[in-house]
Design an enzyme around this catalytic site. Structure first.
Site, PDB file in Angstrom:
ATOM      1  N   LEU A  29      48.790  36.750  75.272  1.00  0.00           N
ATOM      2  CA  LEU A  29      49.324  35.564  75.952  1.00  0.00           C
ATOM      3  C   LEU A  29      50.791  35.681  76.332  1.00  0.00           C
ATOM      4  CD1 LEU A  29      48.117  32.721  76.687  1.00  0.00           C
ATOM      5  CD2 LEU A  29      49.652  31.858  74.935  1.00  0.00           C
TER       6      LEU A  29
ATOM      7  N   GLU B 272      53.044  29.417  78.110  1.00  0.00           N
ATOM      8  CA  GLU B 272      53.367  28.483  79.186  1.00  0.00           C
ATOM      9  C   GLU B 272      54.829  28.026  79.098  1.00  0.00           C
ATOM     10  OE1 GLU B 272      50.212  25.745  79.808  1.00  0.00           O
ATOM     11  OE2 GLU B 272      51.505  24.255  80.729  1.00  0.00           O
TER      12      GLU B 272
ATOM     13  N   PHE C  46      55.964  21.058  79.812  1.00  0.00           N
ATOM     14  CA  PHE C  46      54.753  21.897  79.849  1.00  0.00           C
ATOM     15  C   PHE C  46      53.866  21.386  80.970  1.00  0.00           C
ATOM     16  CE2 PHE C  46      52.516  24.793  76.664  1.00  0.00           C
ATOM     17  CZ  PHE C  46      53.646  25.538  76.381  1.00  0.00           C
TER      18      PHE C  46
ATOM     19  N   HIS D 249      41.241  31.764  76.853  1.00  0.00           N
ATOM     20  CA  HIS D 249      42.229  31.235  75.919  1.00  0.00           C
ATOM     21  C   HIS D 249      41.708  30.165  74.971  1.00  0.00           C
ATOM     22  CE1 HIS D 249      46.252  30.364  74.582  1.00  0.00           C
ATOM     23  NE2 HIS D 249      46.188  29.108  74.987  1.00  0.00           N
TER      24      HIS D 249
ATOM     25  N   ARG E 192      42.147  21.519  78.887  1.00  0.00           N
ATOM     26  CA  ARG E 192      43.153  21.084  77.909  1.00  0.00           C
ATOM     27  C   ARG E 192      44.554  21.283  78.453  1.00  0.00           C
ATOM     28  NH1 ARG E 192      46.371  23.635  73.883  1.00  0.00           N
ATOM     29  NH2 ARG E 192      45.437  25.667  74.310  1.00  0.00           N
TER      30      ARG E 192
HETATM   31  C1  LIG Z   1      48.626  33.113  71.841  1.00  0.00           C
HETATM   32  C2  LIG Z   1      48.265  31.666  71.750  1.00  0.00           C
HETATM   33  C3  LIG Z   1      49.235  30.705  71.915  1.00  0.00           C
HETATM   34  C4  LIG Z   1      48.906  29.353  71.804  1.00  0.00           C
HETATM   35  N1  LIG Z   1      49.899  28.430  71.934  1.00  0.00           N
HETATM   36  C5  LIG Z   1      49.618  27.121  71.794  1.00  0.00           C
HETATM   37  C6  LIG Z   1      50.645  26.149  71.873  1.00  0.00           C
HETATM   38  O1  LIG Z   1      51.808  26.463  72.069  1.00  0.00           O
HETATM   39  N2  LIG Z   1      50.314  24.846  71.731  1.00  0.00           N
HETATM   40  C7  LIG Z   1      49.034  24.441  71.497  1.00  0.00           C
HETATM   41  O2  LIG Z   1      48.804  23.241  71.374  1.00  0.00           O
HETATM   42  N3  LIG Z   1      48.021  25.360  71.409  1.00  0.00           N
HETATM   43  C8  LIG Z   1      48.289  26.673  71.532  1.00  0.00           C
HETATM   44  N4  LIG Z   1      47.283  27.604  71.438  1.00  0.00           N
HETATM   45  C9  LIG Z   1      45.933  27.158  71.049  1.00  0.00           C
HETATM   46  C10 LIG Z   1      45.904  26.909  69.549  1.00  0.00           C
HETATM   47  O3  LIG Z   1      46.703  27.848  68.888  1.00  0.00           O
HETATM   48  C11 LIG Z   1      44.490  26.971  68.964  1.00  0.00           C
HETATM   49  O4  LIG Z   1      43.637  26.162  69.724  1.00  0.00           O
HETATM   50  C12 LIG Z   1      44.494  26.478  67.539  1.00  0.00           C
HETATM   51  O5  LIG Z   1      45.438  27.193  66.780  1.00  0.00           O
HETATM   52  C13 LIG Z   1      43.141  26.562  66.865  1.00  0.00           C
HETATM   53  O6  LIG Z   1      43.317  26.139  65.534  1.00  0.00           O
HETATM   54  P1  LIG Z   1      42.084  25.889  64.573  1.00  0.00           P
HETATM   55  O7  LIG Z   1      42.606  25.356  63.289  1.00  0.00           O
HETATM   56  O8  LIG Z   1      41.066  25.075  65.267  1.00  0.00           O
HETATM   57  O9  LIG Z   1      41.452  27.321  64.353  1.00  0.00           O
HETATM   58  P2  LIG Z   1      42.098  28.770  64.066  1.00  0.00           P
HETATM   59  O10 LIG Z   1      43.564  28.730  63.938  1.00  0.00           O
HETATM   60  O11 LIG Z   1      41.473  29.671  65.051  1.00  0.00           O
HETATM   61  O12 LIG Z   1      41.561  29.099  62.635  1.00  0.00           O
HETATM   62  C14 LIG Z   1      40.193  29.375  62.410  1.00  0.00           C
HETATM   63  C15 LIG Z   1      40.010  29.725  60.959  1.00  0.00           C
HETATM   64  O13 LIG Z   1      38.627  29.813  60.685  1.00  0.00           O
HETATM   65  C16 LIG Z   1      38.361  31.003  59.955  1.00  0.00           C
HETATM   66  N5  LIG Z   1      36.979  31.385  60.200  1.00  0.00           N
HETATM   67  C17 LIG Z   1      36.362  31.586  61.399  1.00  0.00           C
HETATM   68  N6  LIG Z   1      35.076  31.899  61.191  1.00  0.00           N
HETATM   69  C18 LIG Z   1      34.872  31.900  59.856  1.00  0.00           C
HETATM   70  C19 LIG Z   1      33.759  32.176  59.007  1.00  0.00           C
HETATM   71  N7  LIG Z   1      32.564  32.515  59.503  1.00  0.00           N
HETATM   72  N8  LIG Z   1      33.925  32.101  57.668  1.00  0.00           N
HETATM   73  C20 LIG Z   1      35.119  31.769  57.128  1.00  0.00           C
HETATM   74  N9  LIG Z   1      36.217  31.505  57.878  1.00  0.00           N
HETATM   75  C21 LIG Z   1      36.079  31.574  59.221  1.00  0.00           C
HETATM   76  C22 LIG Z   1      39.402  31.984  60.443  1.00  0.00           C
HETATM   77  O14 LIG Z   1      39.570  33.041  59.532  1.00  0.00           O
HETATM   78  C23 LIG Z   1      40.618  31.055  60.530  1.00  0.00           C
HETATM   79  O15 LIG Z   1      41.187  30.910  59.248  1.00  0.00           O
HETATM   80  C24 LIG Z   1      47.579  28.956  71.555  1.00  0.00           C
HETATM   81  C25 LIG Z   1      46.594  29.929  71.413  1.00  0.00           C
HETATM   82  C26 LIG Z   1      46.935  31.269  71.515  1.00  0.00           C
HETATM   83  C27 LIG Z   1      45.877  32.301  71.406  1.00  0.00           C
END
Ligand SMILES: Cc1cc2nc3c(=O)[nH]c(=O)nc-3n(C[C@H](O)[C@H](O)[C@H](O)COP(=O)(O)OP(=O)(O)OC[C@H]3O[C@@H](n4cnc5c(N)ncnc54)[C@H](O)[C@@H]3O)c2cc1C
Length: 577
Positions: free
Chosen positions: A249, A252, A120, A348, A383
């Site tokens: 997306l 990568e 990556f 992103h 990142r």
């Molecule tokens: C298409 C795509 C591909 C990616 N691929 C990779 C990868 O291969 N490797 C990598 O390391 N990263 C990758 N990323 C980045 C990574 O997926 C995210 O940074 C990560 O999943 C975020 O996880 P999180 O647990 O912080 O939040 P999220 O998974 O965004 O979860 C947030 C949670 O909070 C809840 N929430 C939000 N606001 C509220 C509220 N007011 N009240 C109650 N609940 C709420 C939502 O419902 C959800 O359940 C990718 C991102 C995308 C978009």
């Protein structure tokens, strides 16, 4: 309307990778744990993650180590990272990946039957544990399974609109059930924000609908500090057409598996911008390169760059990139094993977030923790791909344990009536008040302002104009009202609070972008194109001063003496190359 109420030791907001991992850790530490999410369990944004999880297991490259991963992360973040976070992440990601496998996750394997790892951008070695291009799905499936067997109570389709405080301490949260509109309050001895990022402030984004920056705004309103908000990552490769899916997306992993970028002259243009790393340069560099090629007239018919894997064996492409194959075939009618994709930058990821103690995820507000994309510091100015999924596991676990430890030391908390009443009045106003501002229209205005003034390239005039337009939205936000006043499944009602959150986040980003007079990582100033020595040593920390004033303070980067040699060695190596 009667208020539904629940009481927990630890309440986790968000069921993405970080929230699930925090909830599991809190429950294992003996805390009565609740988990709230806006969407269905299993549908959090993490499910969309594709390419993989970075961990220096050394299965494919035995010479890999935590120290090289640490150095790569620091280099990728242009040395603005919180050193302790980058260290903990690099050291603990391998154990968290093995743990996930132990809990039932199935990853691609090498012929030796160990977890396979792929290349990556910005990673010195093949380091990303993956399953095809559906890694997030496997991660969420596994964590969700573990959560429901860990005595965690889950509230799905429940939106939190405010954190509740008793004096300085966060003691709960207030929200409503989206299906019925019923109001709900939670008391909790400790609360973990795990609400993900805020991609929806831009029109072109890879982020899911849930990503409206709620946790950044809720934490800010409750008195937490936020760090690095000016650094917004534009992933270089999103779909550019058809218009309805622009921004979706293109992982990568396509470049990790050997994809080649070309302009409309057939030139492999990364030779000009980063001849050493080429397509596997860091995301900030590749995104700016594509943007520049398009701006200078060498773009594709749909305004992007060509990304080509047709030189690879077609069975291999379909096995390693199954979602990409389906995505392009079904949405654009393109067979990626035969013809190139057209791709361009898409918003992103947010490097910034709630400033926390790296060891336990605690913010400066008693009782308030944060983790995952909602927290800041780990990634500095940019990142590396794969570093988010590792971050969710490493710091999700630490925040869950930290919150349980604090909760276990407290007898009880109670919710002040006036806090609950104020939270109730706010969302009732969005539904039944006399406001005249349409949240859908204001959201579009906000996206236009951010895209025009605080996008991939920035300058003083553009950012200043954006700030003054955002400030005029701020004056109107109190007048928001949902187009319909039905309480059940009313997206306009939900969007009213989300627009308010996104506006707060946008102002933090824009004001930070104006203050940082240099170009570094994901932040590119056309009027300050080089690095600044001063800003290379400072993060920008944002907090609310009094009831309204947003205050930004340059703050020295948090370093660690024992890591100095590793950082210096990497800087020297970069200079020499
Ligand atoms: C298409 C795509 C591909 C990616 N691929 C990779 C990868 O291969 N490797 C990598 O390391 N990263 C990758 N990323 C980045 C990574 O997926 C995210 O940074 C990560 O999943 C975020 O996880 P999180 O647990 O912080 O939040 P999220 O998974 O965004 O979860 C947030 C949670 O909070 C809840 N929430 C939000 N606001 C509220 C509220 N007011 N009240 C109650 N609940 C709420 C939502 O419902 C959800 O359940 C990718 C991102 C995308 C978009």
């Amino acid at each position: 309307m009667a208020l539904e109420h629940h009481d927990y030791d630890v309440l986790v907001l968000g069921s993405g990778g970080s929230g699930l991992r925090a909830a599991i850790a809190a429950a294992e530490a003996g805390a009565r744990t609740g988990l709230v999410c806006k969407s269905l369990l299993g549908k959090a944004h993490t499910v969309m993650a594709e390419g993989g999880l970075a961990a220096s297991l050394g299965n494919v490259a035995p010479e890999d180590s935590w120290s090289t991963h640490f150095q790569d992360t620091m280099f990728g973040g242009k040395y603005l990272n919180n050193w302790r976070m980058a260290e903990l992440h690099a050291k603990e990601a391998p154990d968290r990946a093995r743990e996930l496998e132990h809990w039932g996750a199935v990853f691609d394997r090498t012929p030796e039957r160990v977890m396979s790892q792929r290349a990556f951008g910005g990673h010195t070695y093949k380091r990303l544990v993956h399953i095809g291009d559906r890694t997030g799905l496997e991660m969420i499936r596994t964590l969700q399974d573990k959560t429901v067997h860990s005595n965690v109570e889950v509230f799905m389709e429940t939106t939190i609109t405010r954190l509740l405080k008793d004096g300085d301490r966060v003691v709960g949260a207030f929200g409503y059930r989206r299906a019925t509109g019923e109001l709900i309050s939670f008391s909790a001895k400790a609360l973990v924000i795990a609400t993900g990022g805020s991609g929806r402030i831009y029109r072109i984004t890879s982020n899911s609908q849930d990503c409206t920056g709620d946790g950044y705004a809720l934490g800010y309103e409750a008195g937490a500090e936020l760090v690095d908000m000016e650094f917004v990552q534009f992933h270089p490769t999103g779909m550019v057409y058809p218009p309805g899916v622009a921004g979706l997306l293109v992982t990568e992993a396509v470049r990790g598996e050997g994809g080649i970028l070309r302009n409309n002259l057939g030139e492999r243009f990364m030779e000009k911008y980063d001849p050493k790393r080429m397509e596997l340069s860091t995301r900030d560099v590749v995104a700016r390169s594509i943007y520049t090629e398009v701006k200078e007239g060498r773009g594709t018919p749909h305004g992007g760059a060509f990304l080509d894997v047709s030189h690879l064996d077609s069975d291999y492409v379909r096995r390693k990139l199954p979602s990409m194959y389906d995505q392009f075939m079904e949405l654009a009618g393109v067979d990626i094993t035969k013809e190139p994709m057209q791709v361009g930058p898409t918003c992103h990821y947010f490097m910034g977030g709630v400033k926390v103690d790296p060891d336990n995820g605690q913010s400066r507000v008693p009782g308030l923790f944060a983790t995952g994309e909602a927290s800041g510091g780990m990634n500095g100015a940019n990142r590396l791909g794969g570093n988010s999924l590792g971050d969710l596991l490493v710091f999700g676990r630490r925040a869950g344990e930290g919150a349980a430890q604090v909760a276990n030391a407290i007898d009880s908390v109670s919710l002040p009536d006036e806090e609950v009443a104020a939270a109730q009045a706010e969302i009732d106003g969005f539904l039944n008040g006399s406001g005249t501002e349409d949240p859908f229209k204001m959201h579009r205005e906000l996206q236009t302002i951010m895209g025009d003034g605080v996008g991939i390239f920035r300058d003083r005039a553009g950012i200043s104009e954006a700030i003054s337009k955002l400030e005029s939205l701020e004056a109107r936000v109190g007048n928001l009202k949902a187009p319909s006043n039905r309480p059940d499944y009313n997206p306009g009602w939900q969007l009213c609070r989300e627009v308010k959150n996104m506006l707060t986040v946008s102002l933090m980003i824009a004001r930070g972008a104006l203050m940082r007079e240099e170009s570094r990582g994901a932040h590119s100033r056309l009027d300050h194109t080089g690095y600044s020595d001063y800003w290379g040593e400072h993060n920008i920390v944002v907090h609310r001063d009094g009831d309204h004033d947003m205050t930004l303070t340059p703050t020295p980067v948090v370093k660690r003496d024992e890591l100095e040699d590793l950082v210096e060695a990497r800087k020297e190596a970069e200079k020499a190359s």
